[in-house]
Design a protein around this motif. Structure first.
Motif, short mmCIF file in Angstrom:
data_model
loop_
_atom_site.label_atom_id
_atom_site.label_comp_id
_atom_site.label_asym_id
_atom_site.label_seq_id
_atom_site.Cartn_x
_atom_site.Cartn_y
_atom_site.Cartn_z
N SER A 384 0.83 -1.21 0.00
CA SER A 384 0.00 0.00 0.00
C SER A 384 0.86 1.25 0.00
CB SER A 384 -0.94 -0.01 1.22
OG SER A 384 -1.83 -1.10 1.15
N LEU A 385 1.93 1.23 0.78
CA LEU A 385 2.86 2.37 0.77
C LEU A 385 3.52 2.50 -0.60
CD1 LEU A 385 4.52 1.79 4.27
CD2 LEU A 385 3.03 3.71 3.64
N SER A 386 3.82 1.37 -1.22
CA SER A 386 4.40 1.38 -2.56
C SER A 386 3.45 2.03 -3.56
CB SER A 386 4.72 -0.06 -3.00
OG SER A 386 5.05 -0.12 -4.37
N ASN A 387 2.20 1.62 -3.53
CA ASN A 387 1.22 2.18 -4.46
C ASN A 387 1.03 3.68 -4.27
OD1 ASN A 387 -0.96 -0.75 -4.32
ND2 ASN A 387 0.82 -0.35 -5.57
N LYS A 388 0.97 4.09 -3.04
CA LYS A 388 0.65 5.49 -2.75
C LYS A 388 1.81 6.43 -3.08
CE LYS A 388 -2.68 6.66 -1.13
NZ LYS A 388 -3.94 7.11 -1.80
N PHE A 389 3.03 5.98 -2.83
CA PHE A 389 4.17 6.88 -2.95
C PHE A 389 5.13 6.53 -4.09
CE2 PHE A 389 2.86 7.01 1.55
CZ PHE A 389 2.52 8.35 1.63
N GLY A 390 4.79 5.54 -4.88
CA GLY A 390 5.64 5.19 -6.01
C GLY A 390 6.97 4.58 -5.61
N SER A 391 6.99 3.93 -4.43
CA SER A 391 8.22 3.31 -3.94
C SER A 391 8.29 1.85 -4.38
CB SER A 391 8.27 3.38 -2.42
OG SER A 391 8.23 4.70 -1.95
N LEU A 392 9.49 1.39 -4.59
CA LEU A 392 9.73 -0.02 -4.86
C LEU A 392 9.88 -0.74 -3.53
CD1 LEU A 392 10.57 -2.42 -6.75
CD2 LEU A 392 12.94 -1.64 -6.44
N VAL A 393 9.09 -1.81 -3.33
CA VAL A 393 9.25 -2.61 -2.12
C VAL A 393 10.42 -3.57 -2.30
CG1 VAL A 393 8.21 -4.32 -0.59
CG2 VAL A 393 6.80 -2.48 -1.55
N LEU A 394 11.39 -3.45 -1.41
CA LEU A 394 12.50 -4.40 -1.39
C LEU A 394 12.16 -5.51 -0.40
CD1 LEU A 394 15.67 -2.10 -1.32
CD2 LEU A 394 14.52 -3.10 -3.31
N THR A 395 12.16 -6.75 -0.87
CA THR A 395 12.00 -7.86 0.05
C THR A 395 13.37 -8.25 0.59
OG1 THR A 395 12.15 -9.53 -1.69
CG2 THR A 395 9.97 -8.66 -1.19
N THR A 396 13.38 -9.05 1.64
CA THR A 396 14.63 -9.26 2.38
C THR A 396 15.02 -10.72 2.54
OG1 THR A 396 13.45 -9.21 4.49
CG2 THR A 396 14.29 -7.11 3.67
N GLY A 397 14.38 -11.62 1.79
CA GLY A 397 14.71 -13.04 1.92
C GLY A 397 16.06 -13.36 1.31
N ASN A 398 16.83 -14.23 1.96
CA ASN A 398 18.13 -14.65 1.43
C ASN A 398 18.00 -15.97 0.67
OD1 ASN A 398 18.62 -16.94 3.38
ND2 ASN A 398 18.47 -15.24 4.84
N LYS A 399 19.10 -16.41 0.05
CA LYS A 399 19.05 -17.61 -0.79
C LYS A 399 18.72 -18.86 0.02
CE LYS A 399 21.45 -19.97 -4.53
NZ LYS A 399 22.62 -19.95 -5.44
N SER A 400 19.23 -18.94 1.23
CA SER A 400 18.97 -20.11 2.07
C SER A 400 17.47 -20.25 2.33
CB SER A 400 19.73 -19.99 3.39
OG SER A 400 21.08 -19.67 3.17
N GLU A 401 16.84 -19.13 2.66
CA GLU A 401 15.40 -19.15 2.92
C GLU A 401 14.60 -19.43 1.66
OE1 GLU A 401 15.57 -15.85 6.56
OE2 GLU A 401 14.87 -15.28 4.55
N MET A 402 15.00 -18.79 0.56
CA MET A 402 14.28 -19.01 -0.70
C MET A 402 14.39 -20.47 -1.14
SD MET A 402 12.89 -16.17 -1.23
CE MET A 402 12.15 -16.69 -2.76
N ALA A 403 15.52 -21.10 -0.86
CA ALA A 403 15.74 -22.48 -1.27
C ALA A 403 14.76 -23.42 -0.60
CB ALA A 403 17.17 -22.89 -0.98
N VAL A 404 14.59 -23.25 0.72
CA VAL A 404 13.78 -24.21 1.48
C VAL A 404 12.37 -23.71 1.75
CG1 VAL A 404 15.80 -25.27 2.53
CG2 VAL A 404 14.66 -23.37 3.70
N GLY A 405 12.00 -22.56 1.18
CA GLY A 405 10.64 -22.06 1.33
C GLY A 405 10.38 -21.43 2.68
#
Length: 542
Positions: A384-405
């Motif tokens: 919602s903050l992204s939509n309102k202010f034109g900001s890109l949301v940066l997510t913070t997951g690392n490769k280890s987390e992305m690998a195992v879900g």
């Protein structure tokens, strides 16, 4: 033969698809090479005019017309200095990846790339036909050979040029970064130059393009196989090199720029990848959830180094399980980096969701559903903050987390760009310590405390995952090296742990398909490198 030759390496950042803008940047560089450096030749990277990789833009019907106009503009600019530049060129029904040698207003040699890479992140055979003949031009009495990127990694094109008696090889590149790539390039170039007794000028692209980062690192290797000139990594610029060409053609050595450490190299790649993704896509700013943990702390530091503190917004979104330590550390991180910082509790919206869900959930024990709901409340706030202010949301997951879900779809995975997507957790800690050597921005206890998603009381990651040292090596063997379960067990790991990790990797492919892109820093990232089916009966045991 001429006495001296000055070659300028144009290690520059181009925007994919912006042929007019890229042409203008090239013309400005040509002018500077002539006026400021008195260059004889300026050499640009591979596919300069379209940027790299242009992907299916190469299939657009108007491509050739745009490139023809660009080349005519380059011809007009190439009056005082010769230009070697990369672009796509269509002729006789085929599209070629070419290096044009432009001198005195004419393309005097058009070399068609012979070796088309079709592995890892590359799929050039989808678009291009392969050339078959060497590109040789006589310039000021010097016999110069042209190659494009992959050509230099193979024996055929280089041997062709050596057999033609060339005295200097110019190699145009768009070689993307991974953590071992610079050493591999240098070893290859030194061997090719030594084996064929010919100096090589290697000019590489710089900049971020979606998940790829091009790190520059242009260099010159003499005929004995010694690197004698190098451009700095991650820095755009024009880098002149002088050659003594009375007896053969030998580069005059310069003081070499020091190579970066692994942490410096990876951190610089992340910064460049974020900067170009934000700026090239026209985002005003970024916003991220700052949890007080190590991943969001490193992500925020990268973002501030990439685009500045005034364009970054950190949001702490506490819940009843969020510790005071996390709240304090997040506030300290934001203050140290000087970013806008807000705190929005997710409890009211969580309670509203649970009230609505009370009937269907009646009689059922709490489980990960309630944990995921917390993450999804945070995702809704950030988007919602992204939509309102034109900001890109940066997510913070690392490769280890992305690998195992170990992430929540439409929760902490909600966003547009994942800075750490290809960074294993163990490397995240090293990057945090490295960044603190520049200036202290990550509190020591953020680095020292056990990592936790804080979605349940007293929760820590190691409750449900192996230690990150163990996990990251198992993931390296399975994801990047394609080891089977049996092969990983043979490395000394417990079978139960190995099979569980592999199963988690396999069943979470559907999540990764919906995850934001992120900077590639390993030889096999989750993205263009690794394309596994979601629906599959494959068993990884043997």
């Amino acid at each position: 033969m001429s006495g001296q030759l000055r070659v300028v390496m144009a290690q520059l950042d181009f925007l994919v698809g912006d042929i007019p803008g890229n042409t203008l940047k090239a013309i400005e560089a040509i002018d500077q090479a002539s006026r400021l450096h008195q260059a004889d030749i300026i050499v640009f990277p591979e596919l300069t005019l379209t940027g790299y990789p242009p992907e299916d833009l190469l299939l657009r019907p108007s491509l050739q017309l745009r490139v023809e106009k660009a080349i005519n503009d380059i011809k007009h600019a190439a009056k005082e200095v010769a230009v070697v530049i990369g672009y796509p060129w269509r002729e006789e029904g085929g599209l070629y990846n070419v290096a044009g040698f432009v001198a005195e207003g004419e393309v005097v040699q058009l070399y068609r790339k012979q070796c088309l890479p079709n592995y890892q992140v590359f799929d050039e055979k989808r678009y291009f036909e392969a050339g078959t003949t060497p590109g040789v031009v006589d310039f000021k009495g010097i016999k110069i050979g042209l190659t494009v990127c992959e050509d230099i990694w193979q024996q055929g094109p280089v041997k062709q040029l050596a057999d033609q008696g060339v005295e200097l090889i110019l190699n145009l590149n768009a070689s993307p970064f991974h953590e071992n790539k610079l050493g591999q390039r240098k070893e290859l170039l030194c061997r090719q130059a030594r084996d064929h007794n010919t100096p090589i000028v290697y000019v590489n692209l710089i900049g971020g393009q979606d998940e790829l980062v091009f790190d520059g690192g242009s260099m010159v290797v003499d005929r004995t196989g010694k690197c004698v000139v190098n451009a700095p990594e991650y820095k755009s610029g024009l880098y002149p090199v002088d050659f003594e060409c009375e007896k053969g053609c030998q580069p005059i050595p310069q003081v070499l720029h020091p190579e970066l450490s692994l942490e410096e190299r990876v951190y610089s790649a992340l910064v460049l990848g974020v900067r170009d993704y934000v700026n090239k896509n026209g985002f005003k700013s970024i916003v991220l959830g700052l949890s007080g943990g190590i991943d969001s702390a490193v992500t925020l530091a990268v973002a501030v180094d990439a685009i500045g503190k005034d364009r970054a917004h950190a949001v702490m979104m506490p819940f009843k399980y969020t510790s005071n330590m996390s709240i304090e550390d997040a506030q300290e991180e934001a203050a140290l980096l000087g970013v806008k910082y807000d705190v929005y509790s997710i409890e009211p919206m969580y309670d509203a969701f649970m009230k609505t869900l009370s009937e269907p959930f009646s009689g059922l024990a709490p489980d990960t559903t309630e944990e995921n709901l917390q993450a999804r409340c945070r995702g809704v706030l950030l988007m919602s903050l992204s939509n309102k202010f034109g900001s890109l949301v940066l997510t913070t997951g690392n490769k280890s987390e992305m690998a195992v879900g170990y992430s929540t779809l439409y929760g902490d995975m909600a966003g547009g760009f994942d800075v750490l997507k290809d960074v294993p957790k163990t490397l995240v800690y090293k990057l945090a310590r490295y960044r603190n050597t520049i200036s202290p921005v990550i509190p020591e206890r953020v680095i020292e405390r056990p990592p936790s998603a804080e979605l349940a009381p007293d929760q820590v990651d190691q409750d449900s995952l192996p230690s990150y040292d163990e996990l990251d090596h198992i993931l390296y063997l399975y994801v990047e090296c394609d080891y089977s379960a049996d092969a990983i067990v043979a490395e000394g790991y417990e079978r139960e742990v190995v099979e569980r990790v592999i199963r988690l990797v396999d069943i979470n492919e559907y999540k990764r398909r919906q995850a934001p892109i992120g900077v590639r820093i390993t030889e096999r990232g989750f993205g263009k490198d690794r394309r596994y089916p979601i629906t599959s009966g494959w068993k990884a045991g043997e």
